[in-house]
Write a protein that holds these residues in place. Structure first.
Motif, PDB file in Angstrom:
ATOM      1  N   ARG A 140     -27.372  92.633   0.888  1.00 44.64           N
ATOM      2  CA  ARG A 140     -26.208  92.222  -0.083  1.00 44.64           C
ATOM      3  C   ARG A 140     -25.384  91.304   0.665  1.00 44.64           C
ATOM      4  NH1 ARG A 140     -25.993  95.671  -4.753  1.00 44.64           N
ATOM      5  NH2 ARG A 140     -27.945  96.467  -4.872  1.00 44.64           N
ATOM      6  N   PRO A 141     -25.823  89.907   0.824  1.00 44.64           N
ATOM      7  CA  PRO A 141     -25.075  89.031   1.621  1.00 44.64           C
ATOM      8  C   PRO A 141     -23.571  88.568   0.961  1.00 44.64           C
ATOM      9  CG  PRO A 141     -26.770  87.795   0.587  1.00 44.64           C
ATOM     10  CD  PRO A 141     -26.934  89.298   0.107  1.00 44.64           C
ATOM     11  N   PRO A 142     -22.766  88.123   1.608  1.00 42.92           N
ATOM     12  CA  PRO A 142     -21.573  87.193   1.199  1.00 42.92           C
ATOM     13  C   PRO A 142     -22.182  86.012   0.223  1.00 42.92           C
ATOM     14  CG  PRO A 142     -21.271  87.491   3.540  1.00 42.92           C
ATOM     15  CD  PRO A 142     -22.903  87.752   3.393  1.00 42.92           C
ATOM     16  N   ILE A 143     -21.677  86.111  -0.807  1.00 43.23           N
ATOM     17  CA  ILE A 143     -21.940  85.040  -2.034  1.00 43.23           C
ATOM     18  C   ILE A 143     -20.473  84.222  -2.451  1.00 43.23           C
ATOM     19  CG2 ILE A 143     -22.368  84.900  -4.369  1.00 43.23           C
ATOM     20  CD1 ILE A 143     -23.942  87.647  -4.021  1.00 43.23           C
ATOM     21  N   LEU A 176     -22.364  93.788  -5.939  1.00 39.56           N
ATOM     22  CA  LEU A 176     -22.553  92.572  -5.121  1.00 39.56           C
ATOM     23  C   LEU A 176     -21.143  92.028  -4.422  1.00 39.56           C
ATOM     24  CD1 LEU A 176     -25.241  90.641  -7.089  1.00 39.56           C
ATOM     25  CD2 LEU A 176     -25.477  92.313  -5.357  1.00 39.56           C
ATOM     26  N   ASN A 177     -21.477  91.048  -3.413  1.00 38.25           N
ATOM     27  CA  ASN A 177     -20.292  90.754  -2.470  1.00 38.25           C
ATOM     28  C   ASN A 177     -19.961  89.128  -2.583  1.00 38.25           C
ATOM     29  OD1 ASN A 177     -18.436  90.740  -0.203  1.00 38.25           O
ATOM     30  ND2 ASN A 177     -19.947  90.530   1.278  1.00 38.25           N
ATOM     31  N   VAL A 178     -19.007  89.199  -3.544  1.00 41.27           N
ATOM     32  CA  VAL A 178     -18.480  87.745  -3.701  1.00 41.27           C
ATOM     33  C   VAL A 178     -17.292  87.441  -2.750  1.00 41.27           C
ATOM     34  CG1 VAL A 178     -17.742  85.930  -5.188  1.00 41.27           C
ATOM     35  CG2 VAL A 178     -19.543  87.450  -6.049  1.00 41.27           C
ATOM     36  N   VAL A 179     -17.450  86.584  -1.819  1.00 36.21           N
ATOM     37  CA  VAL A 179     -16.061  86.591  -0.857  1.00 36.21           C
ATOM     38  C   VAL A 179     -15.559  84.989  -1.031  1.00 36.21           C
ATOM     39  CG1 VAL A 179     -17.369  87.679   0.928  1.00 36.21           C
ATOM     40  CG2 VAL A 179     -17.925  85.107   0.783  1.00 36.21           C
ATOM     41  N   ALA A 180     -15.959  84.199  -2.110  1.00 39.56           N
ATOM     42  CA  ALA A 180     -15.196  82.812  -2.261  1.00 39.56           C
ATOM     43  C   ALA A 180     -15.639  82.339  -3.777  1.00 39.56           C
ATOM     44  CB  ALA A 180     -15.583  81.837  -1.328  1.00 39.56           C
ATOM     45  N   VAL A 181     -14.660  81.690  -4.322  1.00 42.97           N
ATOM     46  CA  VAL A 181     -14.995  80.811  -5.571  1.00 42.97           C
ATOM     47  C   VAL A 181     -14.190  79.682  -5.387  1.00 42.97           C
ATOM     48  CG1 VAL A 181     -15.079  83.108  -7.123  1.00 42.97           C
ATOM     49  CG2 VAL A 181     -12.970  82.016  -6.205  1.00 42.97           C
ATOM     50  N   CYS A 182     -15.087  78.620  -6.209  1.00 44.54           N
ATOM     51  CA  CYS A 182     -14.692  77.289  -6.012  1.00 44.54           C
ATOM     52  C   CYS A 182     -14.686  76.449  -7.259  1.00 44.54           C
ATOM     53  CB  CYS A 182     -15.188  76.599  -4.886  1.00 44.54           C
ATOM     54  SG  CYS A 182     -15.115  74.673  -4.547  1.00 44.54           S
ATOM     55  N   ASP A 183     -13.442  75.694  -7.244  1.00 38.40           N
ATOM     56  CA  ASP A 183     -13.382  75.021  -8.737  1.00 38.40           C
ATOM     57  C   ASP A 183     -12.616  73.708  -8.291  1.00 38.40           C
ATOM     58  OD1 ASP A 183     -14.380  75.074 -11.879  1.00 38.40           O
ATOM     59  OD2 ASP A 183     -12.358  74.068 -11.700  1.00 38.40           O
ATOM     60  N   LEU A 184     -12.780  72.726  -8.893  1.00 38.55           N
ATOM     61  CA  LEU A 184     -11.812  71.420  -8.942  1.00 38.55           C
ATOM     62  C   LEU A 184     -10.242  71.923  -9.456  1.00 38.55           C
ATOM     63  CD1 LEU A 184     -13.936  68.437  -9.874  1.00 38.55           C
ATOM     64  CD2 LEU A 184     -13.299  69.217  -7.800  1.00 38.55           C
ATOM     65  N   GLN A 185     -10.323  72.858 -10.453  1.00 37.32           N
ATOM     66  CA  GLN A 185      -9.113  73.314 -10.756  1.00 37.32           C
ATOM     67  C   GLN A 185      -8.787  74.588 -10.357  1.00 37.32           C
ATOM     68  OE1 GLN A 185      -8.487  72.792 -15.296  1.00 37.32           O
ATOM     69  NE2 GLN A 185     -10.520  71.843 -15.288  1.00 37.32           N
ATOM     70  N   GLU A 202     -19.350  80.039   7.445  1.00 36.59           N
ATOM     71  CA  GLU A 202     -20.881  80.138   7.739  1.00 36.59           C
ATOM     72  C   GLU A 202     -21.350  81.565   7.468  1.00 36.59           C
ATOM     73  OE1 GLU A 202     -21.536  79.076  11.836  1.00 36.59           O
ATOM     74  OE2 GLU A 202     -21.238  76.938  11.547  1.00 36.59           O
ATOM     75  N   SER A 203     -20.254  82.269   7.241  1.00 37.88           N
ATOM     76  CA  SER A 203     -20.696  83.909   6.596  1.00 37.88           C
ATOM     77  C   SER A 203     -21.423  83.841   5.239  1.00 37.88           C
ATOM     78  CB  SER A 203     -19.269  84.845   6.688  1.00 37.88           C
ATOM     79  OG  SER A 203     -18.768  84.359   5.547  1.00 37.88           O
ATOM     80  N   ILE A 204     -20.990  82.656   4.510  1.00 35.97           N
ATOM     81  CA  ILE A 204     -21.675  82.750   3.033  1.00 35.97           C
ATOM     82  C   ILE A 204     -23.150  82.382   3.218  1.00 35.97           C
ATOM     83  CG2 ILE A 204     -21.422  81.736   0.856  1.00 35.97           C
ATOM     84  CD1 ILE A 204     -18.446  81.323   1.402  1.00 35.97           C
ATOM     85  N   GLU A 205     -23.891  83.116   2.909  1.00 35.19           N
ATOM     86  CA  GLU A 205     -25.421  82.900   2.879  1.00 35.19           C
ATOM     87  C   GLU A 205     -26.128  82.557   1.502  1.00 35.19           C
ATOM     88  OE1 GLU A 205     -27.347  86.165   4.744  1.00 35.19           O
ATOM     89  OE2 GLU A 205     -25.726  86.734   6.029  1.00 35.19           O
ATOM     90  N   VAL A 206     -25.576  82.826   0.350  1.00 35.60           N
ATOM     91  CA  VAL A 206     -25.927  82.406  -0.994  1.00 35.60           C
ATOM     92  C   VAL A 206     -25.149  81.970  -1.788  1.00 35.60           C
ATOM     93  CG1 VAL A 206     -27.100  83.443  -3.132  1.00 35.60           C
ATOM     94  CG2 VAL A 206     -27.660  84.545  -0.820  1.00 35.60           C
ATOM     95  N   VAL A 207     -25.124  80.725  -2.388  1.00 32.76           N
ATOM     96  CA  VAL A 207     -24.097  80.075  -3.449  1.00 32.76           C
ATOM     97  C   VAL A 207     -24.640  79.941  -4.920  1.00 32.76           C
ATOM     98  CG1 VAL A 207     -23.032  77.963  -3.745  1.00 32.76           C
ATOM     99  CG2 VAL A 207     -23.605  78.812  -1.329  1.00 32.76           C
ATOM    100  N   ASP A 208     -24.143  80.433  -5.671  1.00 36.99           N
ATOM    101  CA  ASP A 208     -24.322  80.365  -7.083  1.00 36.99           C
ATOM    102  C   ASP A 208     -23.764  79.121  -7.713  1.00 36.99           C
ATOM    103  OD1 ASP A 208     -24.247  80.605  -9.887  1.00 36.99           O
ATOM    104  OD2 ASP A 208     -23.405  82.613  -9.908  1.00 36.99           O
TER     105      ASP A 208
END
Length: 364
Positions: free
Chosen positions: A29-32, A53-62, A90-96
């Motif tokens: 269950r890595p950081p996502i 699950l472990n979502v640690v960051a979200v990104c959007d232009l807005q 570097e802690s984030i291992e998986v990106v959606d």
């Protein structure tokens, strides 16, 4: 006659009571991180939250879109407007990567270059050769690249996949799928500008699942038609049909996207040992029945497409990483589903049958 207990019917069909169709449960269950906070992203994050699950960051232009989703589903996550800053963690291992297709290729390349495992939103790419290049890049970087074909983990499709894979239907020779629903929810959105909205953005689930239901057959030709429906107010034609001829099987897909009343979703899979059916008023409510010479069995299915499908794809990717194996939703495999989709669109444009794989780019 429908028999309630699997032990009362044939030994082969009785295996259906034990089929594992629910999303996998990896220990990993890595950081996502999530890139792209448009309309579909809320379903991703809802599923990830519900499955722990472990979502640690979200990104959007807005920033406001990313912040709203962060606050709603993962309040402790960081918000970014630059995906490079997300990848710098570097802690984030998986990106959606959940953006629209056009910017997605560059985003996936950056993620792979940073040696992150990637779950790409579907449809995967607009060009099969570009898709192959991304798959090759993932291999070189030693990471997994998978596609969010969440329909595979809808309970009824997941159950049918498991039944076919276990041989409970024998060798499958036909699959006929039809969807009769109202797709005018796209009015006023960017989706309204996609001419082949039904065959491309929606039917990719069905092009993908039909391959799972006919795993031993090789697709040889695709013939498709599209038409406008009397009274429809949006640009994309809302009726479509597809015939896929395999070397040892056949499949038909039928889409009626302006069914205002009595909506139905149906699947029929014919094997030489048993026949499977699934039906219901929509994609969320489905009943499955398997019938052989001894009788029929209808399992009680747990879950729904939303959110089991979205949770299932990420959990499958994590399971594959954990076990160091290809995911069932591996991007390289998904190119075969896209080849059917592109061939169908080319056929609808030309009025001629097409060979899967001969159309390398999404026809405009």
């Amino acid at each position: 006659m429908v028999i309630g207990a699997a032990t009362e019917i044939s030994a082969k069909v009785s295996e259906l009571a034990e089929l594992a169709y629910r999303p996998p449960s990896p220990q990993y269950r890595p950081p996502i991180g999530l890139i792209g906070c448009g309309g579909i992203a809320k379903h991703h994050l809802e599923a990830y939250r519900d499955f722990g699950l472990n979502v640690v960051a979200v990104c959007d232009l807005q920033a406001e879109l990313a912040t709203e989703l962060r606050d709603r589903f993962f309040p402790d996550a960081q918000v970014f407007t630059d995906h490079h800053r997300l990848l710098a963690d570097e802690s984030i291992e998986v990106v959606d990567v959940a953006t629209h297709p056009e910017p997605r290729v560059g985003l996936i390349q950056d993620c792979l270059a940073a040696r992150r495992h990637v779950l790409s939103q579907k449809p995967f790419v607009l060009d099969l050769d570009v898709g192959q290049q991304l798959c090759d890049m993932a291999d070189r970087q030693g990471v997994r690249l998978a596609v969010n074909q969440n329909g595979r983990f809808a309970p009824h499709f997941s159950y049918l996949r498991a039944a076919v894979a276990a041989g409970c239907l024998g060798r499958t020779q036909a699959a006929h799928l039809s969807v009769h629903w109202d797709h005018t929810w796209v009015t006023g959105t960017a989706f309204e500008q996609i001419k082949h909205l039904i065959l491309y953005d929606f039917a990719i689930h069905w092009f993908d699942i039909v391959r799972c239901l006919l795993p031993l057959a090789q697709a040889e030709s695709v013939y498709a038609t599209i038409s406008r429906v009397p009274g429809q107010q949006i640009m994309p034609p809302l009726a479509a049909s597809v015939v896929i001829q395999f070397d040892s099987a056949q499949a038909t897909l039928s889409f009626d996207a302006l069914t205002r009343f009595g909506q139905q979703d149906r699947t029929l899979v014919i094997g030489d040992r048993a026949t499977a059916t699934s039906s219901g008023p929509d994609l969320q409510q489905q009943s499955v029945t398997i019938t052989d010479a001894a009788g029929s069995y209808s399992p009680h299915l747990e879950g729904k497409w939303f959110s089991d499908g979205f949770g299932g794809t990420m959990l499958e990717l994590l399971s594959a990483i954990e076990a160091d194996r290809p995911a069932v939703i591996e991007a390289r495999d998904n190119l075969e589903s896209l080849a059917l989709c592109f061939a169908a669109i080319e056929s609808a444009e030309t009025g001629l049958p097409q060979v899967p794989g001969s159309t390398r780019r999404l026809p405009s």
